[in-house]
Motif scaffolding. Structure first.
Motif, PDB file in Angstrom:
ATOM      1  N   ASP A 115       0.699  -1.165  -0.011  1.00  0.00           N
ATOM      2  CA  ASP A 115      -0.202  -0.160  -0.170  1.00  0.00           C
ATOM      3  C   ASP A 115       1.356   0.825  -0.044  1.00  0.00           C
ATOM      4  OD1 ASP A 115      -1.759   2.242   0.611  1.00  0.00           O
ATOM      5  OD2 ASP A 115      -3.346   0.865   1.816  1.00  0.00           O
ATOM      6  N   GLU A 118      -0.222   4.307   2.392  1.00  0.00           N
ATOM      7  CA  GLU A 118       0.660   4.105   3.411  1.00  0.00           C
ATOM      8  C   GLU A 118       1.254   4.304   4.302  1.00  0.00           C
ATOM      9  OE1 GLU A 118      -1.392   3.441   7.313  1.00  0.00           O
ATOM     10  OE2 GLU A 118      -2.424   4.050   5.291  1.00  0.00           O
ATOM     11  N   LEU A 119       2.301   2.944   3.460  1.00  0.00           N
ATOM     12  CA  LEU A 119       3.490   2.975   3.700  1.00  0.00           C
ATOM     13  C   LEU A 119       4.789   4.508   4.018  1.00  0.00           C
ATOM     14  CD1 LEU A 119       5.916   0.730   4.058  1.00  0.00           C
ATOM     15  CD2 LEU A 119       6.511   0.344   1.550  1.00  0.00           C
ATOM     16  N   LYS A 153       1.603  -2.992   6.558  1.00  0.00           N
ATOM     17  CA  LYS A 153       1.598  -2.141   4.792  1.00  0.00           C
ATOM     18  C   LYS A 153       2.052  -2.841   4.001  1.00  0.00           C
ATOM     19  CE  LYS A 153       2.248   1.518   8.127  1.00  0.00           C
ATOM     20  NZ  LYS A 153       2.678   2.340   8.617  1.00  0.00           N
ATOM     21  N   ASN A 172       5.521  -4.742   8.390  1.00  0.00           N
ATOM     22  CA  ASN A 172       6.227  -3.516   8.965  1.00  0.00           C
ATOM     23  C   ASN A 172       7.325  -3.210   8.990  1.00  0.00           C
ATOM     24  OD1 ASN A 172       3.358  -2.609   8.871  1.00  0.00           O
ATOM     25  ND2 ASN A 172       2.434  -2.216  10.636  1.00  0.00           N
TER      26      ASN A 172
END
Length: 266
Positions: A115, A118-119, A153, A172
């Motif tokens: 993503d 989001e990352l 993510k 993550n």
């Protein structure tokens, strides 16, 4: 971001404040003709301001796009980012936050789903935790490191083509250290479910049991799983690569977003 929010609030305040005095005066004018004249003047004034504000928006958007385009190769993917250690981009749509990488490795296929928004723009749970902590002066206490419980993510998935099964790790990355935390481990008896983009299949994946918190697993199991991921290419260099790639692609998506707004306001 803060500039756009500030501009929005200023514009909203201006629109709310403008018409009230004129229309209140119009309601108490005894002669219909005078009232009609006041209303006509007010409407024309509002239309003029509306056109001016729209023109300002278009000009600001145009300038922002020009600034972003000053960077070389901003609209294309540099050769050094197009592939890495056998990983290649198989899906990257300009209006989508989803990025899909694939690597063929013997009887295995390694799929990475990222993503991008989001990352790059998502909150960092570790930083938030540190900011929220207040130092205790009275006496020192030992604290366990805070575990990252935020949604993953990145999905790092391995498909075994001989067994026709798959295993997906939700992770993550920590761009500061180049390390990562494991959020979930999701087995698939059918790899087609892993690769499916149907809404009902997304729901199935969300509702599938993904194991306990990684830190609650036996330490030997934790170590063995991390070693397995390292052997499949999930290491510091790969974390740096997806950071560079996602940053570049997020910038492209941002420029496209600005351009789409500019077309709306023109």
């Amino acid at each position: 971001m803060s500039f756009r929010i500030l501009s929005k609030n200023v514009l909203r305040s201006a629109v709310r404040a403008q018409p009230s005095a004129t229309f209140v005066a119009a309601r108490f004018v005894a002669k219909p003709l005078a009232a009609q004249t006041l209303r006509t003047f007010s409407a024309s004034s509002m239309k003029l301001n509306k056109d001016n504000e729209t023109a300002k928006l278009v000009e600001i958007l145009k300038e922002e796009i020009q600034v972003e385009l000053e960077e070389p190769q901003v609209t294309t993917i540099p050769e050094k980012l197009a592939s890495y250690d056998g990983f290649t981009i198989v899906k990257n749509e300009i209006n989508s936050v989803n990025l899909h990488l694939v690597k063929e490795q013997g009887d295995e296929e390694i799929h990475v789903f990222i993503d991008v928004d989001e990352l790059i723009n998502g909150p960092d749970v570790f930083d938030q935790g540190l900011e929220a902590e207040e130092p205790v002066a009275e006496e020192e206490e030992e604290f366990e490191p805070m575990e990252d419980l935020s949604p993953a993510k990145v999905q790092f998935a391995i498909i075994d083509k001989t067994k026709n099964t798959a295993l997906s790790f939700g992770i993550n990355p920590d761009f500061t250290s180049g390390d990562f935390t494991v959020q979930s481990i999701l087995p698939f008896s059918d790899p087609s479910l892993l690769l499916s983009e149907k809404a009902e299949d997304f729901l199935k994946k969300d509702l599938t049991y993904a194991g306990p918190q990684f830190s609650n697993l036996d330490e030997n199991l934790q170590h063995a799983l991390l070693q397995y991921l390292h052997s499949r290419g999930l290491n510091v260099e790969f974390i740096e690569y997806i950071q560079d790639l996602a940053t570049h692609l997020e910038n492209q998506k941002y420029i496209n977003w600005l351009d789409s707004m500019q077309k709306f306001f023109k």
